[in-house]
Design a protein around this motif. Structure first.
Motif, PDB file in Angstrom:
ATOM      1  N   PHE A   1     -10.103  22.276 -25.679  1.00 33.47           N
ATOM      2  CA  PHE A   1      -9.304  21.568 -26.675  1.00 33.47           C
ATOM      3  C   PHE A   1     -10.166  20.641 -27.530  1.00 33.47           C
ATOM      4  O   PHE A   1      -9.906  20.457 -28.718  1.00 33.47           O
ATOM      5  N   GLU A   2     -11.205  20.090 -26.939  1.00 34.84           N
ATOM      6  CA  GLU A   2     -12.129  19.255 -27.701  1.00 34.84           C
ATOM      7  C   GLU A   2     -12.878  20.107 -28.738  1.00 34.84           C
ATOM      8  O   GLU A   2     -13.012  19.715 -29.897  1.00 34.84           O
TER       9      GLU A   2
ATOM     10  N   TRP B   1     -10.463  21.030 -31.513  1.00 31.88           N
ATOM     11  CA  TRP B   1     -10.269  19.927 -32.453  1.00 31.88           C
ATOM     12  C   TRP B   1     -11.464  19.812 -33.402  1.00 31.88           C
ATOM     13  O   TRP B   1     -11.297  19.606 -34.594  1.00 31.88           O
ATOM     14  N   GLU B   2     -12.662  19.945 -32.882  1.00 25.84           N
ATOM     15  CA  GLU B   2     -13.862  19.852 -33.710  1.00 25.84           C
ATOM     16  C   GLU B   2     -13.989  21.049 -34.654  1.00 25.84           C
ATOM     17  O   GLU B   2     -14.523  20.926 -35.757  1.00 25.84           O
TER      18      GLU B   2
ATOM     19  N   ILE C   1     -11.730  22.452 -36.266  1.00 25.59           N
ATOM     20  CA  ILE C   1     -10.863  22.284 -37.429  1.00 25.59           C
ATOM     21  C   ILE C   1     -11.659  21.740 -38.609  1.00 25.59           C
ATOM     22  O   ILE C   1     -11.410  22.087 -39.756  1.00 25.59           O
TER      23      ILE C   1
END
Length: 170
Positions: free
Chosen positions: A5-6, A9-10, A12
């Protein structure tokens, strides 16, 4: 799982399709297809069949677009590598006089096409000089000494124009 998930997010904020983003997109579409299949069998509604077909088409289109974008990026990187290899880097010992010499004309023949394609016109177009602005003074203002710049109204000017047109018609 938290690292995924990290990375998602990055990804994006990174231009282009990243592997993490593609994995998340494919997993989401797969879950949506499963949900639509369950709803189709639970309700026997043709709507879910149509939604499933639309979802499948969108899923395929997104994956196709990501592949095309990746191929285009690879082609652009290859063009950039070829352009860098074609332009020899000048060392700090070179001076401008060596470039003008006959020994360096062979290396300049490789540089000229690249420079011609990249360079823009440095010429500046001359600006036309225009005369000073002159204030129009209406005929009545010239006759009277108390005339100001705004003494004649637009209505008066239109009346003059319409009078002149009437005179021409006669």
């Amino acid at each position: 799982m938290a690292a995924f998930f990290e990375q998602l997010w990055e990804s994006i904020f990174i231009p282009g399709p990243t592997p993490t983003l593609l994995i998340a997109t494919n997993a989401t579409f797969a879950c949506l297809q499963v949900l639509l299949a369950v709803l189709l069998f639970a309700t026997y509604s043709i709507h879910f069949l149509v939604l499933s077909a639309l979802c499948g088409g969108l899923w395929a289109a997104i994956n196709w677009f990501a592949r095309e974008l990746k191929e285009h990026q690879q082609q652009e990187e290859e063009k950039a590598r070829r352009a860098q290899a074609a332009v020899p880097l000048a060392s700090s010992e070179d001076s401008e006089t060596e470039v003008e010499g006959a020994a360096s004309t062979a290396s300049l023949s490789n540089v000229r096409p690249v420079l011609n394609a990249v360079s823009a016109s440095n010429e500046v177009e001359p600006v036309e000089e225009r005369g000073e602005l002159k204030h129009r003074i209406p005929a009545e203002a010239e006759a009277s000494s108390q005339g100001t710049k705004s003494s004649a109204s637009t209505e008066d000017e239109w009346e003059k124009v319409s009078d002149n047109e009437n005179d021409k018609d006669k």
